[in-house]
Design an enzyme around this catalytic site. Structure first.
Site, PDB file in Angstrom:
ATOM      1  N   CYS A 152       6.982  23.048  22.236  1.00 22.09           N
ATOM      2  CA  CYS A 152       7.270  23.414  20.887  1.00 22.09           C
ATOM      3  C   CYS A 152       8.019  24.624  20.613  1.00 22.09           C
ATOM      4  O   CYS A 152       8.525  25.072  19.618  1.00 22.09           O
ATOM      5  CB  CYS A 152       6.255  23.515  19.875  1.00 22.09           C
ATOM      6  SG  CYS A 152       4.899  22.195  19.773  1.00 22.09           S
TER       7      CYS A 152
ATOM      8  N   CYS B   5       5.979  31.138  12.591  1.00 18.61           N
ATOM      9  CA  CYS B   5       5.796  32.082  13.658  1.00 18.61           C
ATOM     10  C   CYS B   5       4.517  32.998  13.016  1.00 18.61           C
ATOM     11  O   CYS B   5       3.701  33.348  14.120  1.00 18.61           O
ATOM     12  CB  CYS B   5       7.127  33.248  13.791  1.00 18.61           C
ATOM     13  SG  CYS B   5       8.536  32.291  14.499  1.00 18.61           S
TER      14      CYS B   5
END
Ligand SMILES: Cc1ncc(COP(=O)(O)O)c(C=O)c1O
Lengths: 405, 128
Positions: free
Chosen positions: B37, B105
Site C-alpha cells: 500500500c 496517513c
C-alpha cells in the site's frame, strides 16, 4: 548549476531557444491564415506550414502529404483509434493494443469498448516491458481492424520491436498504429522500415511548443482512411478541421529539424550520462533495481526502484531536482504505476520507483550532483524505514502478516 | 502537490526517529500498514507507571506519513496511556494541514498509536 534541476524530460521538455526564434515572426508580423488563398498573408503562412510539414516528414521518413497536424499526441491517438474504427467498422470490430500503452490509447480503447461495442485485446508485456510479436500474431482474428503498439514507453523507456510487429501487420493486412511520442526525435524512426500506417507524436517532448502534435497517415500501400473527429473547414485533407496554429507548427518543424541534425551526437551523449547516473547510484547503494529493459531502452531514460524507500518521500527529499515516481501516493486511487505492475514489479517496489528523464540541456555536473543527492536521501530514508530495519534483522518481508488498512 | 510548511518541517527534522528494543520492559510496539500500500508505520512507546516517558517511530511512506508519525511521537511523550488513546486522526490532519488525499496517513498514525498502546497493555498484562 541553476536550481531546480530538470530531470523529468519524459513529461515535457523545455523549448529550445532556436525553436522560439523560428516561431517569433509568426505571431505578430506574419500572422496570416494558412487557408487564405487570395493574399500574401495567407501564402506566407501556408509556405511556413508546408515547410514544417517537410521537416516533420523527413524526421520519420514519410511524405509531407502524410502529416496531419493535431493539438498533441493525445488527440492523435484518439483520431487514429476512433477514426479507423469509424471508417472500418464493417470490416471488423476487434483491435489489439498493449497493457503498458499511454492512457491516451488505453482510455480511447476503453471508450470504444463501452460506446462502440469494439472488442479490445490488451497484450501483456514481458518483465522488461517488451510486447512480443508472437503475441501480436496470435491475437489477430479475422475481425481485427487495427493494432496499436507504442514505440517507446514513457515510464520505463522500453523500445518495442516495431519492425517485427510491422511485418506481421503487413502480412495479415491489418493497419498498424504506433504511439511514437517518446521515441520520435530521440531514436531513428522510419515508418517505411517499421511498416507503420498511422503514427502519433508531439512537439513538446522534443524541445518544441506545447499544444501541437501530428498524426502520420499513410497514403500509399495501403492508403489509410480515417473518419475525422472534428468537422469544419476541411483542413488537413478533411481529417482535422480548424485553422492551423502557424507559430506552433513552425516551432514543431524547427524542433524536428534540430532533432534530425543532433540525434547522432545527442543520443550518444545522453546515453553516456544516463549510464553514469545508473552506475553511480548502483555502485553506492544496495538493493536498487532497474525497471525496464537493460539495453533496448531510450537513451535518456532511467527507471529504478529503491527497496524500502517510498518514492514520493524520496522526491520530497530532493525537491531541488525535478523527477517523477511510480508511487501513486498522491493519486486518488493510491494505486502504483500500472506500467510497472504490468511488468510484474511488486506493488512495494512500484511504490519505490523513480524515473529519471535526461534531456538536451542537462550537464555532467548536474548528473554528479544528482548521484550524490540520491545516495544521501536514500540512505537517510532507509535509516527511517521500518522495512529496512526488519530486512537487516533478517525478517522476510514477504512472510509478514501486514495489518492492511 | 505542494506540502504544508509543517509537513516539510517534520520531514526535514523528524522527531524521535529510531527504535527501542521490542522486548525491553515497558515498551509497546505498533506496526501498521503494508508495503504493497506504500506505507508502513512503526510506533513505539516506553511506559513508566501510567506515563509514556519516551516514544519513537520509523516510517516507510510519503512525506505526510512520515510527518504524521513524527508528530504522533511528539504528542504521545509525557501523556498518560489514557490521554494518548484520545489522540484522533483529525487532530493530526488539522495540525499538519493535510489535504484530503493524505488523510489516510493520519488514520494510519492513529492506528499505530492504538496498536502500540494495545501491545504495551498486552505485554504488561502477561508479565503481571
Ligand atoms: C507515450 C505518450 N503518448 C501520448 C502522450 C500525450 O501527449 P500530449 O501531451 O502531446 O497529448 C504522452 C505524453 O504524456 C506520451 O508519453
Amino acid at each position: 548549476m541553476k536550481f531546480p534541476l530538470y530531470l523529468d524530460n519524459h513529461a515535457t521538455t523545455p523549448m529550445d531557444p532556436r525553436v522560439l526564434e523560428a516561431m517569433l515572426p509568426y505571431f505578430v508580423e506574419k500572422f496570416g491564415n494558412a487557408a487564405s488563398r487570395n493574399h500574401a498573408f495567407g501564402w506566407e503562412a501556408e509556405e511556413a506550414v508546408e515547410n514544417a510539414r517537410k521537416q516533420l516528414a523527413r524526421l520519420i521518413h514519410a511524405d509531407p502529404k502524410e502529416i496531419v497536424f493535431t493539438s498533441g499526441a493525445t488527440e492523435s491517438d484518439n483520431l487514429a483509434l476512433k477514426g479507423v474504427v469509424e471508417m472500418y467498422r464493417e470490416k471488423g470490430d476487434h483491435i489489439i493494443t498493449g497493457l503498458t500503452e499511454h492512457r491516451a490509447v488505453l482510455d480511447t480503447a476503453k471508450a470504444l469498448e463501452t460506446k462502440r461495442g469494439i472488442k479490445v485485446t490488451y497484450l501483456p508485456v514481458d518483465k522488461t516491458g517488451l510486447v512480443s510479436p508472437d503475441d501480436v500474431r496470435q491475437a489477430i482474428t479475422d475481425k481485427t481492424i487495427l493494432i496499436s503498439i507504442m514505440l517507446a514507453n514513457n515510464e520505463i523507456g522500453t523500445i518495442n520491436p516495431m519492425k517485427e510487429i510491422g511485418k506481421i501487420a503487413k502480412e495479415k493486412g491489418i493497419l498498424l498504429h504506433c504511439d511514437a511520442t517518446q521515441g520520435v526525435g530521440k531514436i531513428p524512426v522510419d515508418v517505411q522500415e517499421m511498416g507503420i500506417d498511422l503514427m502519433s507524436f508531439t512537439a513538446h517532448k522534443i524541445y518544441g511548443p506545447k499544444g501541437i502534435g501530428a498524426l502520420y497517415v499513410r497514403k500509399k500501400a495501403p492508403r489509410v482512411r480515417i473518419a475525422p473527429m472534428i468537422d469544419g473547414g476541411g483542413h488537413e485533407r478533411g481529417m482535422r478541421s480548424g485553422t492551423l496554429p502557424v507559430p506552433l507548427i513552425v516551432g514543431f518543424g524547427k524542433a524536428c529539424e534540430l532533432c534530425e541534425q543532433e540525434m547522432p551526437t545527442e543520443s550518444v551523449r545522453l546515453a553516456k550520462m544516463r549510464d553514469r547516473l545508473q552506475a553511480g547510484i548502483m555502485k553506492a547503494l544496495e538493493e536498487v533495481y532497474l525497471n525496464g529493459h537493460p539495453t533496448q531502452r531510450l537513451p535518456h531514460n532511467l527507471n529504478i526502484s529503491f527497496a524500502y524507500v517510498e518514492g514520493e518521500s524520496l522526491l520530497m527529499g530532493v525537491k531541488e531536482i525535478a523527477l517523477s515516481s511510480g508511487s501513486a501516493c498522491t493519486s486518488a486511487t493510491l494505486e502504483p504505476s500500472y506500467v510497472l505492475r504490468a511488468l510484474g514489479v511488486g506493488s512495494d517496489l512500484a511504490h519505490s520507483s523513480i524515473r529519471f528523464g535526461l534531456g538536451r540541456f542537462n550537464t555532467d555536473e548536474e548528473i554528479d550532483y544528482t548521484i550524490k543527492r540520491i545516495i544521501e536521501i536514500v540512505t537517510k530514508l532507509r535509516e527511517m524505514s521500518p522495512l529496512y530495519e526488519m530486512a537487516k534483522e533478517g525478517v522476510d518481508l514477504k512472510n509478514v502478516q501486514w495489518a492492511t488498512h | 502537490m505542494a506540502y504544508s510548511d509543517k509537513v516539510v518541517e517534520h520531514f526535514n527534522n523528524p522527531r524521535n526517529m529510531g527504535s527501542f528494543k521490542k522486548d525491553e520492559d515497558g515498551v509497546g510496539t505498533g506496526i501498521v500498514g503494508a508495503p504493497e500500500c506504500g506505507d508502513v508505520m512503526k510506533l513505539q512507546i516506553k511506559v513508566q507507571g501510567e506515563k509514556i516517558v519516551d516514544a519513537k517511530f520509523k516510517t516507510f511512506g510519503c512525506g505526510s506519513a512520515i510527518a504524521s508519525s513524527s508528530l504522533a511521537t511528539e504528542w504521545m511523550k509525557g501523556k498518560t496511556l489514557e490521554e494518548a488513546a484520545k489522540i484522533k486522526n483529525t487532530d493530526i490532519v488539522q495540525e499538519l494541514n493535510l489535504p484530503p488525499v493524505k488523510i489516510h496517513c493520519s488514520v494510519l498514525a492513529e492506528d499505530a498509536i492504538k496498536a502500540a498502546l494495545a501491545d504495551y497493555k498486552k505485554k504488561a498484562g502477561q508479565s503481571e
